[in-house]
Scaffold this motif. Structure first.
Motif, PDB file in Angstrom:
ATOM      1  N   LEU A  11      10.507   5.036   4.272  1.00  0.00           N
ATOM      2  CA  LEU A  11      10.371   3.970   3.283  1.00  0.00           C
ATOM      3  C   LEU A  11      11.661   3.804   2.476  1.00  0.00           C
ATOM      4  N   LEU A  12      12.242   4.929   2.079  1.00  0.00           N
ATOM      5  CA  LEU A  12      13.467   4.874   1.269  1.00  0.00           C
ATOM      6  C   LEU A  12      14.659   4.406   2.095  1.00  0.00           C
ATOM      7  N   ARG A  13      14.736   4.832   3.349  1.00  0.00           N
ATOM      8  CA  ARG A  13      15.849   4.379   4.198  1.00  0.00           C
ATOM      9  C   ARG A  13      15.759   2.875   4.432  1.00  0.00           C
TER      10      ARG A  13
ATOM     11  N   MET B 204       9.879   8.527  -7.591  1.00  0.00           N
ATOM     12  CA  MET B 204       8.841   8.725  -6.583  1.00  0.00           C
ATOM     13  C   MET B 204       7.444   8.440  -7.102  1.00  0.00           C
ATOM     14  N   TRP B 205       7.146   8.813  -8.337  1.00  0.00           N
ATOM     15  CA  TRP B 205       5.783   8.648  -8.833  1.00  0.00           C
ATOM     16  C   TRP B 205       5.313   7.198  -8.826  1.00  0.00           C
ATOM     17  N   PRO B 206       6.112   6.244  -9.330  1.00  0.00           N
ATOM     18  CA  PRO B 206       5.645   4.848  -9.278  1.00  0.00           C
ATOM     19  C   PRO B 206       5.434   4.346  -7.845  1.00  0.00           C
ATOM     20  N   ILE B 207       6.311   4.773  -6.922  1.00  0.00           N
ATOM     21  CA  ILE B 207       6.165   4.360  -5.518  1.00  0.00           C
ATOM     22  C   ILE B 207       4.833   4.844  -4.959  1.00  0.00           C
ATOM     23  N   MET B 208       4.529   6.140  -5.178  1.00  0.00           N
ATOM     24  CA  MET B 208       3.312   6.711  -4.619  1.00  0.00           C
ATOM     25  C   MET B 208       2.070   6.164  -5.311  1.00  0.00           C
ATOM     26  N   ALA B 209       2.135   5.993  -6.634  1.00  0.00           N
ATOM     27  CA  ALA B 209       0.972   5.459  -7.350  1.00  0.00           C
ATOM     28  C   ALA B 209       0.612   4.070  -6.842  1.00  0.00           C
ATOM     29  N   ASP B 210       1.617   3.232  -6.644  1.00  0.00           N
ATOM     30  CA  ASP B 210       1.376   1.874  -6.151  1.00  0.00           C
ATOM     31  C   ASP B 210       0.779   1.909  -4.751  1.00  0.00           C
ATOM     32  N   TRP B 211       1.324   2.756  -3.882  1.00  0.00           N
ATOM     33  CA  TRP B 211       0.818   2.820  -2.508  1.00  0.00           C
ATOM     34  C   TRP B 211      -0.614   3.333  -2.480  1.00  0.00           C
TER      35      TRP B 211
END
Length: 220
Positions: A36-38, A66-73
């Motif tokens: 995802l980051l790449r 990382m936390w906002p990315i994972m929370a949204d997903w």
């Protein structure tokens, strides 16, 4: 069957390959934070711009990103899932525990893919990734035209797959993620798994393991 699973393991242990296969076989959602980051870096998104220098140093992204990315997903998932690349630290494991507890959910299992360091370095030097679909594998896994077997894209070596970056990522894994492995082991959630064999063999054995956990009520 909708278990919530975490795949842990050092760089090049096969988390991406096995996570995608496992999710597809069981009808689960899958997220690989590295891929995802790449993608974000290649697309030049705001996240990509923040992540690029960190990834170039062979480091992991800070929790603040990382936390906002994972929370949204996670908020957008309706059933079970496979997480690859998260949690990478005790703080991230705390975040995941709190997110699940707030919704009266639980993690069903954490699977630690184990591969000797010498084998990991060989894999890194031989690894290809498709920028179109994020398939990852070896040159011998390409299709007859020498392209990605999933989408036909041109698979290339990952920009961050250098020996120095590998050593940096491995050191970070040992310092930050091994405590997560021990945490899940103490909680009775961890399953150590030999990921040294051929990917196809690993995939079958891993699927058998998770099906066994489901049938015995350890993953629901």
């Amino acid at each position: 069957m909708s278990p919530r699973l975490v795949l842990l393991g050092p760089p090049a242990s096969g988390k991406g390959t096995q996570g995608r296969r496992l999710a597809e076989e069981l009808g689960l959602s899958y997220i690989g934070t590295g891929a995802l980051l790449r993608s974000a870096v290649e697309e030049g998104t705001e996240l990509g711009k923040q992540a690029e220098p960190i990834l170039a140093r062979g480091e992991y992204l800070p929790d603040s990103l990382m936390w906002p990315i994972m929370a949204d997903w996670l908020e957008h998932q309706q059933g079970g899932w496979v997480l690859d690349g998260f949690p990478r630290s005790v703080a991230q494991a705390d975040f995941l525990d709190a997110w699940l507890a707030a919704r009266e959910l639980r993690l069903d299992a954490a699977i630690a893919l184990e591969v000797p360091p010498d084998e990991l370095l060989i894999r890194v030097s031989n690894r290809l990734e498709c920028p179109e679909c994020r398939w990852s594998g070896r040159p011998e896994d390409l299709n007859g035209a020498g392209r990605c077997p999933d989408c036909g894209g041109v698979a290339v070596p990952r920009a961050d797959d250098t020996p120095s970056n590998f050593r940096s990522r491995l050191a970070e894994y040992q310092e930050n993620t091994l405590p997560v492995v021990l945490r899940y082991e103490q909680a009775g959630l961890l399953h150590r798994f030999d990921a040294t064999p051929d990917p196809g063999v690993v995939a079958k054995r891993l699927l058998d393991l998770v099906k066994s956990l489901i049938s015995h009520g350890q993953a629901a």
